[in-house]
Scaffold this motif. Structure first.
Motif, short mmCIF file in Angstrom:
data_model
loop_
_atom_site.label_atom_id
_atom_site.label_comp_id
_atom_site.label_asym_id
_atom_site.label_seq_id
_atom_site.Cartn_x
_atom_site.Cartn_y
_atom_site.Cartn_z
N GLU A 11 0.83 -1.21 0.00
CA GLU A 11 0.00 0.00 0.00
C GLU A 11 0.87 1.26 0.00
O GLU A 11 0.56 2.24 -0.68
N GLU A 12 1.98 1.24 0.76
CA GLU A 12 2.91 2.38 0.77
C GLU A 12 3.50 2.60 -0.62
O GLU A 12 3.59 3.74 -1.10
N ILE A 13 3.90 1.52 -1.28
CA ILE A 13 4.47 1.62 -2.63
C ILE A 13 3.41 2.15 -3.59
O ILE A 13 3.70 3.02 -4.43
N ARG A 14 2.21 1.67 -3.48
CA ARG A 14 1.11 2.12 -4.33
C ARG A 14 0.90 3.64 -4.18
O ARG A 14 0.73 4.36 -5.15
N GLU A 15 0.95 4.12 -2.93
CA GLU A 15 0.81 5.56 -2.67
C GLU A 15 1.96 6.35 -3.30
O GLU A 15 1.74 7.42 -3.86
N LEU A 16 3.18 5.82 -3.18
CA LEU A 16 4.33 6.50 -3.81
C LEU A 16 4.12 6.62 -5.32
O LEU A 16 4.34 7.68 -5.90
N ASN A 18 1.31 6.59 -6.94
CA ASN A 18 0.18 7.47 -7.24
C ASN A 18 0.48 8.94 -7.01
O ASN A 18 -0.08 9.80 -7.69
N ASN A 19 1.35 9.24 -6.05
CA ASN A 19 1.55 10.62 -5.63
C ASN A 19 2.88 11.23 -6.07
O ASN A 19 3.25 12.31 -5.60
N GLN A 63 3.41 -3.83 -11.99
CA GLN A 63 2.55 -4.60 -12.91
C GLN A 63 1.11 -4.12 -12.82
O GLN A 63 0.41 -4.04 -13.84
N GLU A 64 0.65 -3.81 -11.62
CA GLU A 64 -0.70 -3.25 -11.45
C GLU A 64 -0.88 -2.00 -12.29
O GLU A 64 -1.93 -1.75 -12.86
N ARG A 65 0.17 -1.17 -12.34
CA ARG A 65 0.13 0.11 -13.06
C ARG A 65 0.55 -0.04 -14.53
O ARG A 65 0.67 0.95 -15.23
N GLU A 66 0.76 -1.28 -14.95
CA GLU A 66 1.14 -1.61 -16.32
C GLU A 66 2.44 -0.91 -16.74
O GLU A 66 2.58 -0.41 -17.85
#
Length: 188
Positions: A11-16, A18-19, A63-66
């Protein structure tokens, strides 16, 4: 079933991702704790988030973000330096790596594009975000000042036409410069 720590890190990586406009990947193996602390402080002072994550978790989020082509850079230790200003983050990391040979910049992610070490190095030559904003504001503000001056001192219609044509030219110039800088960063 993934454990709670991995879920939290993901989740922390996902936030990085995204932001941040840019995420740089570095291998810090061989740096002492004191050297890492100095690097962390320099990055923190520049509002750059720096943290070590598991390569597999970074890869899952990519991979989620392609984002394709990141896997070769996810070997060994990987720290992420995430920010909104590619030029500043690149400068800090490369200057630190020149003084400390143990810090190696692997590559980075600019938007959704993976860039290699030379691409990250090229980011240093970009103007900082603040400089680009100042140019845009200056490009917009100068013609407005000119409009007020013309309306006070001369033929309003002639002056107004001149101001409008200059404004369009300046906005076009700023947008062209930004476009060229983005192309250069993508090609590097």
């Amino acid at each position: 079933m993934p454990n709670e720590a991995n879920l939290q890190q993901a989740e922390e990586i996902r936030e990085l991702f995204n932001n941040s406009d840019v995420i740089l990947l570095a291998d810090f193996q061989g740096l002492s704790v004191a050297e890492v602390n100095v690097l962390r402080q320099q990055l923190k002072d520049a509002n750059i988030k720096y943290k070590v994550y598991k390569n597999t978790l970074i890869n899952v989020i990519a991979q989620e973000r392609e984002i394709e082509g990141l896997t070769p850079y996810l070997k060994g230790n990987t720290a992420l330096a995430a920010s909104d200003d590619p030029a500043v983050s690149s400068k800090i990391l490369f200057e630190f790596s020149e003084e400390h040979e143990s810090l190696n910049i692997k590559g980075g992610i600019l938007g959704n594009q993976v860039v290699d070490e030379s691409g990250v190095k090229a980011l240093q030559d970009m103007p900082s975000k603040e400089v680009l904003i100042a140019k845009a504001i200056g490009g917009i503000g100068a013609p407005l000042y000119g409009l007020v001056n013309v309306l006070h001192n001369g033929s309003p219609m002639t002056g107004f036409v001149n101001v409008l044509s200059n404004t369009i030219g300046q906005v076009t110039s700023v947008l062209t410069q930004i476009s060229e800088q983005k192309k250069n960063a993508e090609q590097a």
